[in-house]
Scaffold this motif. Sequence first.
Motif, PDB file in Angstrom:
ATOM      1  N   SER A  69      -4.393  40.675 -36.157  1.00 22.52           N
ATOM      2  CA  SER A  69      -3.169  40.229 -36.811  1.00 22.52           C
ATOM      3  C   SER A  69      -1.941  41.004 -36.336  1.00 22.52           C
ATOM      4  N   LYS A  70      -2.153  42.211 -35.803  1.00 20.48           N
ATOM      5  CA  LYS A  70      -1.025  43.054 -35.402  1.00 20.48           C
ATOM      6  C   LYS A  70      -0.711  42.979 -33.913  1.00 20.48           C
ATOM      7  N   PHE A  71      -1.719  42.715 -33.092  1.00 19.95           N
ATOM      8  CA  PHE A  71      -1.523  42.769 -31.640  1.00 19.95           C
ATOM      9  C   PHE A  71      -2.016  41.495 -30.962  1.00 19.95           C
ATOM     10  N   SER A  72      -1.651  40.349 -31.507  1.00 20.43           N
ATOM     11  CA  SER A  72      -2.120  39.077 -30.968  1.00 20.43           C
ATOM     12  C   SER A  72      -1.218  38.593 -29.835  1.00 20.43           C
ATOM     13  N   VAL A  73      -1.839  38.061 -28.763  1.00 19.70           N
ATOM     14  CA  VAL A  73      -1.080  37.477 -27.655  1.00 19.70           C
ATOM     15  C   VAL A  73      -1.122  35.955 -27.699  1.00 19.70           C
ATOM     16  N   SER A  74      -1.753  35.392 -28.726  1.00 16.96           N
ATOM     17  CA  SER A  74      -1.830  33.941 -28.849  1.00 16.96           C
ATOM     18  C   SER A  74      -0.521  33.399 -29.389  1.00 16.96           C
ATOM     19  N   LYS A  75      -0.487  32.112 -29.693  1.00 16.85           N
ATOM     20  CA  LYS A  75       0.743  31.447 -30.098  1.00 16.85           C
ATOM     21  C   LYS A  75       1.338  32.081 -31.346  1.00 16.85           C
ATOM     22  N   LYS A  76       2.653  32.069 -31.416  1.00 19.16           N
ATOM     23  CA  LYS A  76       3.348  32.633 -32.561  1.00 19.16           C
ATOM     24  C   LYS A  76       3.100  31.792 -33.812  1.00 19.16           C
ATOM     25  N   VAL A  77       3.355  32.390 -34.960  1.00 23.36           N
ATOM     26  CA  VAL A  77       3.117  31.709 -36.231  1.00 23.36           C
ATOM     27  C   VAL A  77       3.936  30.434 -36.325  1.00 23.36           C
ATOM     28  N   ASP A  78       5.205  30.493 -35.896  1.00 21.30           N
ATOM     29  CA  ASP A  78       6.046  29.305 -36.015  1.00 21.30           C
ATOM     30  C   ASP A  78       5.577  28.195 -35.087  1.00 21.30           C
ATOM     31  N   GLU A  79       4.904  28.568 -33.971  1.00 23.18           N
ATOM     32  CA  GLU A  79       4.373  27.555 -33.070  1.00 23.18           C
ATOM     33  C   GLU A  79       3.157  26.866 -33.678  1.00 23.18           C
ATOM     34  N   LYS A  80       2.379  27.616 -34.467  1.00 15.89           N
ATOM     35  CA  LYS A  80       1.185  27.044 -35.073  1.00 15.89           C
ATOM     36  C   LYS A  80       1.535  25.955 -36.084  1.00 15.89           C
ATOM     37  N   ASP A  81       2.719  26.039 -36.674  1.00 17.74           N
ATOM     38  CA  ASP A  81       3.135  25.053 -37.656  1.00 17.74           C
ATOM     39  C   ASP A  81       3.831  23.858 -37.012  1.00 17.74           C
ATOM     40  N   SER A  82       4.011  23.914 -35.728  1.00 18.29           N
ATOM     41  CA  SER A  82       4.740  22.859 -35.047  1.00 18.29           C
ATOM     42  C   SER A  82       3.863  21.633 -34.823  1.00 18.29           C
ATOM     43  N   CYS A  83       4.481  20.461 -34.897  1.00 18.02           N
ATOM     44  CA  CYS A  83       3.747  19.223 -34.646  1.00 18.02           C
ATOM     45  C   CYS A  83       3.430  19.058 -33.167  1.00 18.02           C
ATOM     46  N   PHE A  84       4.037  19.905 -32.327  1.00 18.36           N
ATOM     47  CA  PHE A  84       3.797  19.837 -30.886  1.00 18.36           C
ATOM     48  C   PHE A  84       2.706  20.805 -30.432  1.00 18.36           C
ATOM     49  N   HIS A 124      -6.244  39.503 -28.600  1.00 22.35           N
ATOM     50  CA  HIS A 124      -5.466  40.565 -29.240  1.00 22.35           C
ATOM     51  C   HIS A 124      -5.782  41.903 -28.579  1.00 22.35           C
ATOM     52  N   SER A 125      -4.956  42.891 -28.861  1.00 18.20           N
ATOM     53  CA  SER A 125      -5.117  44.253 -28.332  1.00 18.20           C
ATOM     54  C   SER A 125      -5.260  44.268 -26.813  1.00 18.20           C
ATOM     55  N   PRO A 126      -4.301  43.696 -26.099  1.00 19.01           N
ATOM     56  CA  PRO A 126      -4.404  43.672 -24.637  1.00 19.01           C
ATOM     57  C   PRO A 126      -4.084  45.034 -24.027  1.00 19.01           C
ATOM     58  N   MET A 127      -4.526  45.234 -22.799  1.00 20.70           N
ATOM     59  CA  MET A 127      -4.048  46.381 -22.039  1.00 20.70           C
ATOM     60  C   MET A 127      -2.600  46.105 -21.642  1.00 20.70           C
ATOM     61  N   LEU A 128      -1.774  47.121 -21.680  1.00 22.49           N
ATOM     62  CA  LEU A 128      -0.364  46.983 -21.330  1.00 22.49           C
ATOM     63  C   LEU A 128      -0.153  47.469 -19.901  1.00 22.49           C
ATOM     64  N   ILE A 129       0.573  46.690 -19.114  1.00 21.65           N
ATOM     65  CA  ILE A 129       0.759  47.004 -17.701  1.00 21.65           C
ATOM     66  C   ILE A 129       2.245  46.993 -17.353  1.00 21.65           C
ATOM     67  N   ALA A 130       2.696  48.062 -16.717  1.00 20.86           N
ATOM     68  CA  ALA A 130       4.038  48.116 -16.143  1.00 20.86           C
ATOM     69  C   ALA A 130       3.884  48.295 -14.639  1.00 20.86           C
ATOM     70  N   GLN A 131       4.659  47.557 -13.860  1.00 21.77           N
ATOM     71  CA  GLN A 131       4.514  47.591 -12.412  1.00 21.77           C
ATOM     72  C   GLN A 131       5.855  47.825 -11.728  1.00 21.77           C
ATOM     73  N   LEU A 132       5.777  48.453 -10.567  1.00 17.16           N
ATOM     74  CA  LEU A 132       6.966  48.685  -9.752  1.00 17.16           C
ATOM     75  C   LEU A 132       6.611  48.471  -8.289  1.00 17.16           C
TER      76      LEU A 132
END
Length: 223
Positions: free
Chosen positions: A129-144, A167-175
Amino acid sequence: MGMKAAIMTNHSGLKSFSTKLGFSVVQLDGLVKQHASESQDSDIVAVEILKLLGFQEGKVLDNSQFDLVFIHVGAGEKDNGSEQNADVEFVDALVGAIMRQAQPGSDVGSRLHLSVVMSYGKVLEDDESKFSVSKKVDEKDSCFLTLYPLQSYAMKGGVPRKDVRLHSPMLIAQLQHAVTRKDNVQRFTFQDFMKNGGNLTIPADRFLHEIAFKMWKAPKYGA
């Protein structure tokens, strides 16, 4: 992919696993002699890493020992016989030391790819619930919602994957000069990455492939 790769670590289990995968293993505490947060130590480690990649004194050598070098810093490792937790200050100092060697316009800076990856380690049930990368809450309520396509990280060979943790993905910064995009992230946190990050999500098992692509060793993955 024809890449020569090494890993620096003190973790015995990772050493064995890396050897089976074909990595050359370098003992990390052989380079780190004192407390890792001291700048002189991080500078020494940075120089040694760059040497393995074919850079010395700001110049590009004719040959390199490796194409790719991983540095693993994890909790519960032993350094000089004493137990240490993963040292965030060491990682910060080491990245800074490498970036000082890879200034824009320099021989090193124009050829080096740098990725910093942070894992959550142990993942808890309520992290979804805290670290989800799936669709946002407002998107889940959308008819689309049903028209929202599966992203490339959720597909493999044209078939939806069933083994993706959302959820809980590894975080990556690249240069990498002229390759990576600059975003507005200021802190290495999940919330800042989600709000201000320039990239989205990639499966962990495709990460090396993506690095190889940036090094002209493999074709592009995804869009």
